[in-house]
Design a protein around this motif. Structure first.
Motif, mmCIF file in Angstrom:
data_model
loop_
_atom_site.group_PDB
_atom_site.id
_atom_site.type_symbol
_atom_site.label_atom_id
_atom_site.label_comp_id
_atom_site.label_asym_id
_atom_site.label_seq_id
_atom_site.Cartn_x
_atom_site.Cartn_y
_atom_site.Cartn_z
ATOM 1 N N TYR A 442 0.814 -1.217 0.000
ATOM 2 C CA TYR A 442 0.000 0.000 0.000
ATOM 3 C C TYR A 442 0.846 1.266 0.000
ATOM 4 O O TYR A 442 1.752 1.439 0.813
ATOM 5 N N ASP A 443 0.543 2.156 -0.928
ATOM 6 C CA ASP A 443 1.129 3.493 -0.994
ATOM 7 C C ASP A 443 -0.030 4.480 -0.925
ATOM 8 O O ASP A 443 -0.859 4.531 -1.835
ATOM 9 N N PRO A 444 -0.126 5.292 0.134
ATOM 10 C CA PRO A 444 -1.277 6.190 0.286
ATOM 11 C C PRO A 444 -1.406 7.206 -0.837
ATOM 12 O O PRO A 444 -2.475 7.807 -1.004
ATOM 13 N N ASN A 445 -0.356 7.383 -1.610
ATOM 14 C CA ASN A 445 -0.401 8.344 -2.709
ATOM 15 C C ASN A 445 -0.701 7.701 -4.060
ATOM 16 O O ASN A 445 -0.681 8.379 -5.088
ATOM 17 N N ASP A 446 -0.960 6.394 -4.072
ATOM 18 C CA ASP A 446 -1.201 5.693 -5.334
ATOM 19 C C ASP A 446 -2.294 4.660 -5.142
ATOM 20 O O ASP A 446 -2.065 3.597 -4.562
ATOM 21 N N PHE A 447 -3.506 4.980 -5.610
ATOM 22 C CA PHE A 447 -4.620 4.051 -5.403
ATOM 23 C C PHE A 447 -4.417 2.732 -6.144
ATOM 24 O O PHE A 447 -5.049 1.728 -5.825
ATOM 25 N N LYS A 448 -3.529 2.707 -7.136
ATOM 26 C CA LYS A 448 -3.269 1.467 -7.858
ATOM 27 C C LYS A 448 -2.511 0.457 -7.005
ATOM 28 O O LYS A 448 -2.399 -0.711 -7.381
ATOM 29 N N SER A 449 -2.009 0.891 -5.862
ATOM 30 C CA SER A 449 -1.309 -0.023 -4.956
ATOM 31 C C SER A 449 -2.263 -0.680 -3.969
ATOM 32 O O SER A 449 -1.857 -1.582 -3.214
ATOM 33 N N GLU A 450 -3.522 -0.247 -3.943
ATOM 34 C CA GLU A 450 -4.501 -0.829 -3.028
ATOM 35 C C GLU A 450 -4.931 -2.205 -3.509
ATOM 36 O O GLU A 450 -5.130 -2.419 -4.700
ATOM 37 N N ILE A 451 -5.081 -3.111 -2.568
ATOM 38 C CA ILE A 451 -5.558 -4.442 -2.927
ATOM 39 C C ILE A 451 -6.960 -4.345 -3.509
ATOM 40 O O ILE A 451 -7.793 -3.545 -3.073
#
Length: 783
Positions: A442-451
Motif C-alpha cells: 500500500y502506498d497512500p499516494n497511489d490508489f493502484k497499490s490498493e488491494i
C-alpha cells in the motif's frame, strides 16, 4: 484365413492387417524417438505377418474380437523380444481406449443436456449463472461438453487428463483450455476511457458525464467478458468514476450560471466563451470543492462584466453551486441505477449469462468520489425495478484505517452505509487493506497499490515480472488438488489406519509438481495465442502493457503478468481423514492444517523463482467442484464418517458449515490461512434472522474480521422476497409476514436468495446438488 473381426459394439467388419502394421510402427517409433533412431516399417510388416499367422492358427473357425487381436499383437512382440515396443503398444492401446471412453461420455453428456430439465440435471446446474433450460444456455453447454472432451483427448498431457478424470486434481475451466483464454482481469478504466475505445463494432468516444462513464463501464465489463472465461472487476471504481461526477458538475454549473445570469440579472449575454477563458487563465475548472483560484476569478468576472455588487455575486454563485450539486447528485444516482440494472440484464457469451462482474471502492475521499459511492450504495439498497436483490456486480468495500474505519475518518459515514446495505442486500463484501499481506503493497499516494479482489476471491497484486498492482492483471488459470483423497490414502480413517506423515507430504509434493507442470503447459497454450484472438482484452490495452503489441504478436510475455494458481478443497475432511478431527475441533488439527497449506505456499514460492511465473495458492471457490470430488471418492473408498458422508467437501480452508461455532471463533481459525493463500481467499460468517435489525452486531463481525487479519470477508444471511406483494426481508417458514400469503398453497414460490460463493448468489433452484446440500447444512454463527 481370418477375413473379419468383431468390433466392441458387436459389428463385424473386414480384417485389415495394415492397421496392425501401423499400430506396431507407431509404437516402435515412440521407442526409436527415445533412442534417437528411426523405426523400420518393413520390420513392422514382418511382425504383422507373425500376428496374422498366430490369429489364423487360433481363430480359424471363429471371428476374433478387436481385444483378442490386440492381445495377439502384445504376445508376438514379447515373444520376439520387442519388449519396449510392446510396452509402448500397450500404452497406445490404453490411450485409444481412454479416448473411446471420452467419446462415449461425450455422447451421454450431450444426451443429458438435450433431454433433461435443469431441475433434474446436476450437469445443467453446474454454473448457477446459466439457465440450462434456455436455448442459448443449452448451446453453451453443448460447446462446453465438446470442448472439454477435445481438450482431454487431444490437447493436454494424457497424465494430466487421467488425474483430472480420476479426481486427483480438477483442471478448472477445462472447456476453455484450447481457446487460450485467461481467467479474469482488473480493468483500468482510466486507461480504457482516455481517448475512447472500440468494442469491435464501433468506436466509443471518451465519456463526458457520469451517465456516460457508468454506461461505458458496463460495456467495458461486457466486452472484456467475451474474451475471458472468468470474471471482470474494476479495482478502483470510486477513483475512476469520480472523474465523471466532476465533468457532470462542470456542465451543470456552467449551465446553471447561464440561467442565473438570465434570471437574476435579466441579461441574454452568452457567457460560454468567457467561462472557458477563465478556465484557461486559472488552469482550473468549476468543481465541487470550488477551487479558490477559479472562484475568485469567476467572482471578479461577474462583478466587472455585469456591474453588480458583492452581495449579488454571492447570491448568483451560491445559487449556481447549490443547483449544480443537487443535479449532479441526482444524475449520479441515476447513473449508478443504470449501471447496476445493465449488469443484471446485459448478456455475454452468446446471451447465455450476465457478465461475472465485481467493483472495488471505498477509499477515494474526494467530494466527487464520495458522491459516487453514496449513490452506488443507495441504489444497491433500493434493489432492482421490483425490489429484487441485485446479483451483479459484486460490490466490494475497501476498509482502511485513516480513511473510513474510525469515526474521525473522512469516509467513516460510507463505511456505516456499506454495513447497512450489506445487512439488507448481502453486498458489499469487505476487503481489508490493513491486513499485513495487503498493507505491504500500500502506498497512500497511489490508489493502484490498493488491494482489489475479484468477487469470487481471486487476488492478484505481487508480480515477479513487473509492477506490484492488481490493475490490468488477473489470474491466468488454476487447478485444484483433492486434499481429502490424500487424507484418506495416508490417514487414521483411511487406507493406512494411522497418519503416515512422510507418505502424505511426499504424495502432496508429487501432486504439486504435477500441477505446476500442468499450469505451465496451459500457460504455453495461452502464450502462443495472438493479440487478435482477444481483440478487447489485448487489442484495446486492457491487459497491462498489451498496448505495446501489434495485432499478430503472440502473448508469451503478456501472460507472465498474470497468476498461475494451485487450489485446494476440503481441508477439513482431509484433517478428519488424517487425524480424526478438523481444525475447528482441535489445536492439533489447526496446526496440521496450517502446515499443509503452508507447504503448498512454499512450493509455489519456489516455483515463482524457478520458472519466473507468478505461482500462488488459492482457496478454491467450490461451486461446481463441491460435489464432484465427493462422488468420485465415495465410489472409490466408500462412505467414511466425517469425510465422504456428505454430498460435498467443505469449501477450501473453511470450518465445516455444519460445525457449531461462534462467528469470532470461526474468523480466528480461518484468518491465518489468508496470509498463505496469496492467490485468493474469503471468510464467511452465517447470521440468522434479519441483520438489518441489529446493525451493531453486523458491524462487530466486520470489525472482528479486520482486527483478526482476514483479507476478504462476507456475511451470509437470508434474503427472501414475495414476488406477489413485493416484501423483501426474511420469511420464516411459508407465510409472508407482509401479506400473509401461504407459499405452500400457491404455485408462485418465494424467491430465496442465498450466497453460494463469494461472487455468486441466487435462488436455490439454480444451485447444483452439492451446493444445495451444503446450504441446507449451514448452521448459524452467534455473535
Amino acid at each position: 484365413m481370418i477375413e473379419n473381426i468383431q468390433k466392441r459394439d458387436g459389428r463385424i467388419i473386414a480384417f485389415v492387417p495394415e492397421k496392425i502394421t501401423r499400430a506396431i510402427y507407431l509404437a516402435a517409433s515412440a521407442v526409436a524417438k527415445e533412442d534417437g533412431t528411426e523405426a523400420d516399417y518393413e520390420q513392422a510388416e514382418r511382425l504383422t505377418d507373425q500376428v496374422t499367422g498366430y490369429l489364423n492358427s487360433v481363430y480359424h473357425n471363429t471371428t476374433p474380437t478387436v481385444e483378442q487381436v490386440q492381445d495377439a499383437v502384445v504376445r508376438v512382440l514379447i515373444e520376439t523380444n520387442h519388449t519396449r515396443t510392446s510396452e509402448a503398444y500397450i500404452i497406445y492401446r490404453s490411450e485409444r481406449s481412454r479416448i473411446r471412453n471420452l467419446r462415449t461420455r461425450l455422447m451421454k453428456s450431450i444426451e443429458e443436456i438435450t433431454y433433461s430439465d435443469a431441475e433434474d440435471s446436476d450437469m445443467k446446474r453446474d454454473n448457477a449463472n446459466i439457465d440450462g433450460n434456455t436455448a442459448m444456455g443449452t448451446m453453451l453447454q453443448y460447446g462446453s461438453a465438446v470442448s472439454k472432451e477435445f481438450c482431454l483427448s487431444q490437447v493436454i498431457n494424457p497424465k494430466y487428463a487421467r488425474m483430472h478424470e480420476a479426481g486427483d486434481i480438477h483442471i478448472h475451466d477445462l472447456d476453455f483450455m484450447n481457446m487460450g483464454t485467461l481467467t479474469c482481469c482488473q480493468i483500468d478504466l482510466d486507461k480504457l476511457f482516455h481517448g475512447g475505445f472500440s468494442t469491435g463494432h464501433g468506436f466509443l468516444r471518451e465519456p463526458q458525464d457520469i451517465s456516460s462513464y457508468a454506461a461505458l463501464a458496463a460495456i467495458a465489463i461486457q466486452s472484456n467478458q467475451n474474451d475471458q472465461h472468468g470474471g471482470q472487476s474494476i479495482p478502483a471504481f470510486d477513483y475512476y468514476l469520480a472523474k465523471g461526477v466532476a465533468k457532470t458538475f462542470r456542465k451543470r454549473y456552467n449551465h446553471n450560471l447561464q440561467i442565473a445570469v438570465k434570471l437574476l440579472l435579466n441579461s441574454d449575454k452568452n457567457i460560454k466563451e468567457d467561462l472557458e477563458n477563465i478556465e484557461k487563465q486559472t488552469g482550473k475548472l468549476p468543481s465541487l470543492d470550488m477551487d479558490y483560484d477559479y472562484a475568485d476569478a469567476l467572482k471578479a468576472y461577474l462583478k466587472s462584466t455585469f456591474a453588480i455588487d458583492d452581495a449579488m455575486v454571492e447570491k448568483i454563485t451560491t445559487y449556481t453551486y447549490n443547483e449544480a450539486r443537487e443535479e449532479t447528485d441526482k444524475a449520479t444516482y441515476q447513473a449508478m441505477e443504470g449501471f447496476i440494472h445493465n449488469l443484471n440484464t446485459m448478456h455475454s457469451r452468446a446471451g447465455a449469462q450476465v457478465p461475472f462482474s465485481s467493483i472495488n471502492f471505498g477509499t477515494d475521499t474526494s467530494i466527487e468520489g464520495r458522491i459516487l459511492m453514496k449513490n452506488l450504495l443507495l441504489v444497491q439498497e433500493a434493489g432492482l425495478g421490483n425490489g429484487e436483490t441485485p446479483i451483479f456486480p459484486i460490490l466490494i468495500f475497501k476498509v482502511k484505517e485513516g480513511v473510513n474505519y474510525n469515526p474521525q475518518d473522512p469516509n467513516y459515514d460510507l463505511f456505516q452505509l456499506a454495513i447497512r446495505v450489506s445487512a439488507k442486500r448481502l453486498f458489499p463484501n469487505f476487503v481489508f487493506v490493513d491486513a499485513p499481506f495487503n498493507l505491504q503493497y500500500y502506498d497512500p499516494n497511489d490508489f493502484k497499490s490498493e488491494i482489489a479482489t475479484m468477487g469470487c476471491r481471486t487476488r492478484v497484486i505481487s508480480n515477479v515480472n513487473g509492477e506490484n498492482t492488481p490493475v490490468g492483471r488477473g489470474n491466468n488459470s488454476f487447478t485444484t488438488i483433492n486434499l481429502p483423497r490424500l487424507g484418506i490414502k495416508h490417514g487414521v480413517v483411511g487406507e493406512k489406519g494411522f497418519f503416515d506423515r512422510s507418505a502424505f507430504f511426499q504424495e502432496l509434493d508429487e501432486e504439486l509438481e504435477t500441477v505446476i507442470s500442468q499450469l505451465l503447459e496451459r500457460a504455453m497454450i495461452q502464450g502462443n495465442k495472438k493479440v487478435k484472438n482477444f481483440p478487447f482484452l489485448m487489442g484495446q490495452g486492457v491487459w497491462i502493457d498489451s498496448e505495446k503489441l501489434d495485432w499478430n504478436d503472440t502473448l508469451e510475455e503478456m501472460v507472465k503478468q498474470g497468476t498461475l494458481s494451485i487450489g485446494f478443497i476440503g481441508l477439513a475432511e482431509c484433517l478428519v481423514a488424517l487425524i480424526g478431527e478438523h481444525h475447528g475441533e482441535s489445536e492439533e488439527a489447526q496446526e496440521l492444517g496450517l502446515e499443509i497449506i503452508g507447504y503448498m505456499r512454499t512450493k509455489c514460492d519456489e516455483a515463482c523463482k524457478k520458472y519466473g511465473q507468478n505461482f500462488g495458492v488459492i482457496a478454491t471457490p467450490a461451486e461446481g467442484l463441491s460435489g464432484r470430488f465427493t462422488r468420485i471418492d465415495r465410489k472409490k473408498y466408500g462412505n467414511i464418517r466425517g469425510v465422504t458422508d456428505r454430498d460435498y467437501y467443505t469449501n477450501s480452508n473453511h470450518v465445516p458449515v455444519y460445525y457449531p461455532i461462534s462467528a469470532q471463533e470461526k474468523i480466528a481459525i480461518e484468518a491465518p490461512y489468508h496470509e498463505l493463500t496469496n492467490a485468493g481467499h474469503i471468510a464467511y460468517v452465517e447470521l440468522d434472522g434479519d441483520p438489518v435489525k441489529n446493525l451493531a452486531a453486523f458491524e462487530r463481525v466486520v470489525r472482528h474480521m479486520k482486527e483478526s487479519g482476514i483479507g476478504y470477508g462476507s456475511i451470509n444471511h437470508p434474503v427472501d422476497r414475495d414476488t406477489v406483494c413485493g416484501f423483501s426481508g426474511v420469511i420464516d417458514g411459508h407465510i409472508c409476514p407482509k401479506c400473509g400469503r401461504d407459499e405452500s398453497t400457491s404455485s408462485i414460490k418465494f424467491d430465496r436468495i442465498r450466497r453460494i460463493t463469494g461472487y455468486l448468489v441466487g435462488t436455490l433452484d439454480r444451485f447444483n446438488d452439492g451446493k444445495k446440500a451444503e446450504e441446507k447444512d449451514r448452521v448459524k454463527h452467534n455473535v
